[in-house]
Design a protein around this motif. Structure first.
Motif, PDB file in Angstrom:
ATOM      1  N   PRO A  51      27.723  19.920  21.082  1.00 36.90           N
ATOM      2  CA  PRO A  51      28.930  19.474  20.376  1.00 36.90           C
ATOM      3  C   PRO A  51      28.613  18.444  19.306  1.00 36.90           C
ATOM      4  O   PRO A  51      27.580  17.773  19.349  1.00 36.90           O
ATOM      5  N   THR A  52      29.522  18.312  18.377  1.00 33.79           N
ATOM      6  CA  THR A  52      29.411  17.279  17.356  1.00 33.79           C
ATOM      7  C   THR A  52      29.485  15.910  18.043  1.00 33.79           C
ATOM      8  O   THR A  52      29.925  15.804  19.187  1.00 33.79           O
ATOM      9  N   THR A  53      29.071  14.877  17.329  1.00 34.23           N
ATOM     10  CA  THR A  53      29.052  13.542  17.946  1.00 34.23           C
ATOM     11  C   THR A  53      30.444  13.142  18.432  1.00 34.23           C
ATOM     12  O   THR A  53      30.586  12.597  19.529  1.00 34.23           O
ATOM     13  N   PHE A  54      31.449  13.411  17.631  1.00 32.20           N
ATOM     14  CA  PHE A  54      32.804  12.992  18.008  1.00 32.20           C
ATOM     15  C   PHE A  54      33.255  13.715  19.272  1.00 32.20           C
ATOM     16  O   PHE A  54      33.753  13.108  20.212  1.00 32.20           O
ATOM     17  N   LYS A  55      33.043  15.021  19.298  1.00 35.44           N
ATOM     18  CA  LYS A  55      33.436  15.786  20.485  1.00 35.44           C
ATOM     19  C   LYS A  55      32.673  15.290  21.717  1.00 35.44           C
ATOM     20  O   LYS A  55      33.228  15.231  22.816  1.00 35.44           O
ATOM     21  N   THR A  56      31.396  14.926  21.526  1.00 33.44           N
ATOM     22  CA  THR A  56      30.589  14.410  22.637  1.00 33.44           C
ATOM     23  C   THR A  56      31.257  13.186  23.263  1.00 33.44           C
ATOM     24  O   THR A  56      31.434  13.105  24.485  1.00 33.44           O
ATOM     25  N   GLY A  57      31.650  12.238  22.419  1.00 36.12           N
ATOM     26  CA  GLY A  57      32.302  11.029  22.935  1.00 36.12           C
ATOM     27  C   GLY A  57      33.611  11.338  23.633  1.00 36.12           C
ATOM     28  O   GLY A  57      33.882  10.846  24.732  1.00 36.12           O
ATOM     29  N   TYR A  58      34.422  12.185  23.018  1.00 36.28           N
ATOM     30  CA  TYR A  58      35.735  12.517  23.609  1.00 36.28           C
ATOM     31  C   TYR A  58      35.570  13.226  24.958  1.00 36.28           C
ATOM     32  O   TYR A  58      36.285  12.934  25.914  1.00 36.28           O
TER      33      TYR A  58
ATOM     34  N   ALA B 198      26.325   6.477  28.604  1.00 32.96           N
ATOM     35  CA  ALA B 198      25.427   7.633  28.596  1.00 32.96           C
ATOM     36  C   ALA B 198      24.107   7.266  27.931  1.00 32.96           C
ATOM     37  O   ALA B 198      24.062   6.473  26.993  1.00 32.96           O
ATOM     38  N   MET B 199      23.029   7.871  28.450  1.00 36.07           N
ATOM     39  CA  MET B 199      21.701   7.626  27.913  1.00 36.07           C
ATOM     40  C   MET B 199      21.171   8.875  27.207  1.00 36.07           C
ATOM     41  O   MET B 199      21.123   9.949  27.816  1.00 36.07           O
ATOM     42  N   GLU B 200      20.787   8.706  25.947  1.00 39.09           N
ATOM     43  CA  GLU B 200      20.077   9.765  25.227  1.00 39.09           C
ATOM     44  C   GLU B 200      18.650   9.725  25.744  1.00 39.09           C
ATOM     45  O   GLU B 200      17.964   8.705  25.638  1.00 39.09           O
ATOM     46  N   ALA B 201      18.180  10.870  26.267  1.00 40.61           N
ATOM     47  CA  ALA B 201      16.973  10.858  27.087  1.00 40.61           C
ATOM     48  C   ALA B 201      15.662  10.990  26.326  1.00 40.61           C
ATOM     49  O   ALA B 201      14.600  10.851  26.926  1.00 40.61           O
ATOM     50  N   ALA B 202      15.676  11.289  25.049  1.00 42.05           N
ATOM     51  CA  ALA B 202      14.395  11.433  24.347  1.00 42.05           C
ATOM     52  C   ALA B 202      14.560  11.097  22.874  1.00 42.05           C
ATOM     53  O   ALA B 202      14.980  11.930  22.082  1.00 42.05           O
ATOM     54  N   MET B 203      14.212   9.862  22.533  1.00 40.36           N
ATOM     55  CA  MET B 203      14.302   9.452  21.128  1.00 40.36           C
ATOM     56  C   MET B 203      12.901   9.484  20.519  1.00 40.36           C
ATOM     57  O   MET B 203      12.019   8.754  20.959  1.00 40.36           O
ATOM     58  N   PRO B 204      12.682  10.333  19.491  1.00 38.25           N
ATOM     59  CA  PRO B 204      11.403  10.253  18.791  1.00 38.25           C
ATOM     60  C   PRO B 204      11.400   8.947  17.982  1.00 38.25           C
ATOM     61  O   PRO B 204      12.281   8.762  17.139  1.00 38.25           O
ATOM     62  N   PRO B 205      10.465   8.036  18.244  1.00 44.03           N
ATOM     63  CA  PRO B 205      10.538   6.715  17.599  1.00 44.03           C
ATOM     64  C   PRO B 205      10.639   6.804  16.074  1.00 44.03           C
ATOM     65  O   PRO B 205      11.432   6.074  15.471  1.00 44.03           O
TER      66      PRO B 205
ATOM     67  N   GLU C 188      22.203   6.568  14.120  1.00 42.61           N
ATOM     68  CA  GLU C 188      23.368   6.974  13.308  1.00 42.61           C
ATOM     69  C   GLU C 188      24.276   7.901  14.105  1.00 42.61           C
ATOM     70  O   GLU C 188      25.503   7.821  14.013  1.00 42.61           O
ATOM     71  N   GLU C 189      23.672   8.791  14.896  1.00 48.29           N
ATOM     72  CA  GLU C 189      24.508   9.683  15.706  1.00 48.29           C
ATOM     73  C   GLU C 189      25.171   8.935  16.861  1.00 48.29           C
ATOM     74  O   GLU C 189      26.325   9.211  17.197  1.00 48.29           O
ATOM     75  N   ILE C 190      24.444   8.002  17.455  1.00 48.52           N
ATOM     76  CA  ILE C 190      25.040   7.197  18.532  1.00 48.52           C
ATOM     77  C   ILE C 190      26.239   6.432  17.972  1.00 48.52           C
ATOM     78  O   ILE C 190      27.311   6.375  18.584  1.00 48.52           O
ATOM     79  N   ARG C 191      26.057   5.860  16.789  1.00 52.18           N
ATOM     80  CA  ARG C 191      27.139   5.126  16.127  1.00 52.18           C
ATOM     81  C   ARG C 191      28.367   6.009  15.936  1.00 52.18           C
ATOM     82  O   ARG C 191      29.502   5.568  16.094  1.00 52.18           O
ATOM     83  N   ASP C 192      28.132   7.290  15.627  1.00 56.50           N
ATOM     84  CA  ASP C 192      29.237   8.214  15.365  1.00 56.50           C
ATOM     85  C   ASP C 192      29.749   8.919  16.619  1.00 56.50           C
ATOM     86  O   ASP C 192      30.540   9.862  16.527  1.00 56.50           O
ATOM     87  N   THR C 193      29.261   8.519  17.785  1.00 57.14           N
ATOM     88  CA  THR C 193      29.773   9.067  19.047  1.00 57.14           C
ATOM     89  C   THR C 193      30.730   8.030  19.613  1.00 57.14           C
ATOM     90  O   THR C 193      30.307   6.971  20.055  1.00 57.14           O
ATOM     91  N   PRO C 194      32.030   8.308  19.595  1.00 53.81           N
ATOM     92  CA  PRO C 194      32.983   7.249  19.935  1.00 53.81           C
ATOM     93  C   PRO C 194      33.039   6.924  21.426  1.00 53.81           C
ATOM     94  O   PRO C 194      32.565   7.701  22.259  1.00 53.81           O
ATOM     95  N   ILE C 195      33.603   5.801  21.732  1.00 55.16           N
ATOM     96  CA  ILE C 195      34.023   5.341  23.061  1.00 55.16           C
ATOM     97  C   ILE C 195      32.880   4.892  23.971  1.00 55.16           C
ATOM     98  O   ILE C 195      32.845   3.756  24.416  1.00 55.16           O
ATOM     99  N   ILE C 196      31.954   5.810  24.303  1.00 56.05           N
ATOM    100  CA  ILE C 196      30.991   5.527  25.368  1.00 56.05           C
ATOM    101  C   ILE C 196      29.882   4.579  24.889  1.00 56.05           C
ATOM    102  O   ILE C 196      29.429   4.655  23.758  1.00 56.05           O
ATOM    103  N   ASP C 197      29.448   3.693  25.805  1.00 56.31           N
ATOM    104  CA  ASP C 197      28.252   2.895  25.544  1.00 56.31           C
ATOM    105  C   ASP C 197      27.045   3.818  25.653  1.00 56.31           C
ATOM    106  O   ASP C 197      26.985   4.668  26.540  1.00 56.31           O
ATOM    107  N   GLU C 198      26.098   3.643  24.745  1.00 51.47           N
ATOM    108  CA  GLU C 198      24.921   4.503  24.793  1.00 51.47           C
ATOM    109  C   GLU C 198      23.640   3.718  24.589  1.00 51.47           C
ATOM    110  O   GLU C 198      23.599   2.739  23.835  1.00 51.47           O
TER     111      GLU C 198
END
Ligand code: ZN
Lengths: 266, 570
Positions: free
Chosen positions: B97-104, B114-121, B129-139
């Protein structure tokens, strides 16, 4: 069977997405109720009745419903979208996605149709008296599931990329086709009575292509194997038989490797 | 900030040992409190279930790999779009899903962290930027370390202090949360056309083994005293017989004790355990190894796990395990994408259809459920789908239904085309356990929060904790008439609060809340050698300069929440 006639009265300024024009969406509705079905013009949702005059009530089911579309619908998309039964007659030419995702029933387009007609078609019949556009009977963008059943007949010419990712069913083109036919196909059958351009059957791993006219440039991945006499549409003729695309993986069926088959009339 | 009182709900809170008692939950200034004034807004939770906001410990929901999936799978959005309505922006995508849909979607199910499980440094800016655009949830996001050149060079000589200093620097540079390992050494080997399928296969050029990388990163993690433990996707994922590699990996944690101030007890978190619990020698004699793996984990208290449940959907697999994705593409012949991330990692993406008509998929489904049903301590086993790898996170309510209802599991087993094979290759048919609501709260709230070192903040309803609260339309006093009612109840919350703000009401988004980015700020002793090495690698090898590398400032992390760690005395 009941007939509903919709006639374009107020042409849209933008392209109109009329994904409710199908026997399935009309079934069981009166003319007045059909006129209330939604359509989209740009980002605005309004009603079918704003653009079309609707005459006649639909049958109880899709199978009992025939739709006749009159007037200038060159800027209308999605006629016959997802239909499963019944009939749709489009008297003039129309735009994209005619009969897209259709599963059954019959569409007769008396004029030309634009691209993406019969996208991922599963069954039924689409007859085009004029020309068809690009991506006829192909998979949706990105998808690997193209036309899997049903029959398409184009009396005129068809565009490029027809039958992309086809897995079943049949496409017959009486005229010529543009580049890329049955790319990535894993089944199905394409018959072209006229000429084909280049990239016919590229990355094809199963299925059948029969070309009566010329092929501008053969794919290098096709290998001549023999000559064959085939009967197509009641006419017998001699063909060169090629298999391919040799650059791709190929499955085995009953111990035999399966290839795409390409027949070109001698 | 406003006050709320959630009245008369059946409260399930493992942090306080509350098992369904009727209690009022009071909220003031973003926190759970003992009392509120009479002007507090009342939320009627009579005949409803009240839990803390749920905590997602492992999902792929932000960053370049996820976005690559979105870009190359337009068909995933076909017929799954939702137009703008109410507070919600438009969204789309079923498995990605898009970032917004993910948060909703998370919020509507009662998830607040929620934890994003694999960030390439190298791509941390994109992730943020995507975390910022995912509303509501702490990440938060876990940078991957298991194939990192610095780590392999330091650990080859067992330089724990240097490894730790580098990890601390990278966590700060990327605003990362934890040390993640994916197919240690194997993804680097993939750059040479090879893989590491056991913990003793040497990594080409670096002359180090996965076992040395794993042990070294556990040591560095505990040297630093990070909130979360080393979080691992072991070698040999998804192959028949892989449970042995999994057991070898788990045994590497033996003898290690944790040292942290966050209340965490484990030194290793094993993720998507389902994919690592396969017995057999090929896909024909494929069978469950869930018993062997959970027997070991049950006995060894310094390990936590998550499940990785297969949900029987069409989905998109994506992992930093590059060689695995190539292997998977060879099995299903669908489209494959691969990315190399310079000195750090790689990623692959392949669509996958878990069909109930294919015996392997049905067995995978059963293994994913056997694991939580065989785990004795729900505080150490958390529900995930390794979204979107085993299925989309939006299927959690269905997984909960299967875990809470033997009847629902039996119905699914009976619907499989190869039912007999599922019953002969797994023990799903003989597992009668049904997860209770209290255990569910352990597996989705208190447990993952504790494993992540967040137990003081979230995962419970104790006064002083963040006011993350979910209210479900589920009456625990009434027998469940139809297991589908469980799925319906957990799909859309009656009410959700995130840090004291009501974000969901009657299943609809009513606020986009106060979303935060969680990261771990570790202070270590000055280490000039590591700083020199970093500088040198950027000059010699990286395609960008160090100045363009760090995820800095308001644009990338507009609302940070740093967990401070002092490792200068270590
Ligand atoms: Zn994962």
């Amino acid at each position: 069977m009941e007939t509903v006639t919709i006639t374009m009265k107020n042409a849209p300024a933008l392209y109109l997405e009329a994904d409710n024009v199908s026997p399935d969406a009309f079934a069981g509705k009166t003319a007045a109720q059909i006129a209330e079905l939604s359509v989209h013009e740009g980002n605005t949702t309004s009603t079918l009745g704003k653009y079309f005059e609707v005459i006649g009530n639909a049958g109880a089911t899709a199978a009992d419903t025939k739709i006749v579309v009159k007037g200038d619908v060159k800027k209308v998309k999605y006629l016959g979208f997802k239909m499963t039964a019944g009939e749709l007659v489009i008297e003039g030419s129309t735009d994209l996605y005619v009969g897209a995702w259709m599963k059954g029933g019959k569409i007769l387009a008396k004029g030309n149709i634009e691209a993406f007609a019969a996208t991922a078609m599963k069954g039924g019949e689409l007859i085009v008296e004029g020309n068809a556009g690009n991506y006829l009977g192909a998979a949706y963008r990105g998808d690997w599931r193209g036309m899997s059943g049903g029959k398409i007949l184009v009396m005129g010419n068809a565009g490029s990329d027809i039958g992309m990712y086809m897995t079943g069913g049949e496409i017959i083109v009486n005229g010529n086709i543009d580049v890329h036919a049955l790319t990535h196909a894993e089944g199905g059958r394409l018959v072209v009575k006229g000429n084909a351009k280049s990239k016919v059957g590229g990355q094809m791993i199963d299925g059948e292509i029969i070309i009566f006219g010329s092929i501008d440039t053969m794919m290098p991945g096709f290998k001549p194997v023999s000559e064959a006499e085939l009967e197509v549409d009641g006419a017998k003729a001699k063909f060169s038989h090629f298999i391919g695309d040799m650059g791709e993986r190929h499955k085995k069926r009953k111990g035999q490797i399966v290839y795409g088959n390409l027949y070109k009339k001698i | 900030m406003s006050e709320y009182i959630i009245k008369n709900g059946h409260v399930f809170d493992p942090v306080q040992g509350i098992k369904g008692d009727k209690k009022d939950i009071s909220i003031k200034d973003g926190k759970i409190v003992d009392k509120v004034s009479s002007s507090a807004k009342v939320i009627d939770a009579k005949d409803k279930t009240v839990m803390a906001g749920a905590v997602e410990i492992h999902a792929h929901i932000a960053g370049p790999k996820v976005n690559l999936g979105r870009i190359y799978r337009p068909e995933d959005k076909l017929f799954s779009c939702t137009p703008t309505h109410g507070m919600e922006r438009m969204g789309g995508g079923a498995s990605i899903p898009t970032t917004f849909k993910t948060g909703y979607e998370y919020a509507k199910m009662g998830y607040t962290t929620a934890m994003e499980a694999a960030m390439p440094p190298l791509f941390s800016r994109h992730v943020h930027e995507e975390i910022r655009d995912t509303p509501i949830i702490d990440e938060g996001a876990f940078p991957v370390f298991g194939n990192n050149w610095f780590v392999m060079e330091y650990l080859k000589n067992h330089e724990i202090e240097n490894t730790a200093a580098y990890c601390a620097w990278l966590l700060r540079a990327t605003k990362g949360y934890a040390i993640k390992i994916v197919n240690p050494g194997g993804t680097e080997a993939w750059g040479w056309g090879l893989n590491c399928l056991s913990i003793h296969d040497p990594v080409p050029y670096f002359d180090i083994t996965p076992a040395e990388i794993i042990k070294g990163l556990i040591e560095a993690n505990e040297y630093l005293g990070l909130p979360h433990s080393m979080h691992i996707h072991p070698n040999n994922l998804g192959n028949p017989g892989c449970y042995e590699t999994t057991l070898d990996t788990l045994k590497l944690a033996e003898g290690f004790k944790t040292k942290n101030k966050f209340g965490r007890e484990q030194v290793m978190h094993l993720t998507h355990t389902q994919f690592h619990s396969y017995k057999g020698t090929n896909w024909g004699d494929f069978e469950s190894g869930a018993k062997e793996v959970t027997d070991y984990v049950n006995k060894n208290k310094n390990i936590t796990i998550d499940t990785g449940n297969v949900t029987l959907d069409e989905t998109t697999t994506m992992t930093a395990d590059g060689p695995f994705e190539h292997h998977l593409c060879g099995l299903n012949h669908l489209k494959w994408a691969n990315v190399d991330v310079e000195l750090e990692t790689a990623a692959g993406v392949v669509p996958y259809i878990y069909s109930p008509n294919i015996s392997v998929c049905a067995i995978q489904w059963a293994i994913g459920l056997e694991i939580p049903l065989m785990m004795k301590d729900p505080m150490r086993c958390y529900i995930t789908t390794d979204h979107p790898n085993a299925g989309p996170f939006t299927r959690y309510p269905r997984v909960i239904k299967w875990l809470m209802s033997k009847k629902a599991r039996d119905a699914q087993v009976n619907a499989f085309k190869h039912k007999d094979k599922v019953l002969s290759q797994t023990s799903i048919g003989s597992l009668d356990r049904e997860i209770s609501l209290y255990e569910l709260a352990q597996m989705t709230r208190a447990g993952p929060a504790k494993s992540l070192g967040l137990s003081a903040m979230c995962g419970g309803l104790k006064p002083g904790m963040d006011a993350d609260v979910a209210v479900y339309n589920f009456n625990p006093d009434k027998p469940v008439a139809n297991p589908d009612d469980i799925e319906t109840a957990f799909s859309r919350c009656a009410a959700v609060f995130k840090s004291g703000i009501q974000v969901v009401s009657n299943g609809e988004i009513v606020s986009t809340g106060n979303k935060r980015t969680l990261w771990v700020d570790v202070h270590v002793k000055d280490n000039p050698q590591v700083m020199r090495d970093i500088n040198e690698k950027f000059v010699k090898f990286y395609s960008m300069t160090q100045n363009n590398y760090e995820a800095l400032g308001h644009h990338f992390v507009p609302n940070p929440y740093a967990l401070e760690v002092d490792a200068t005395q270590a």
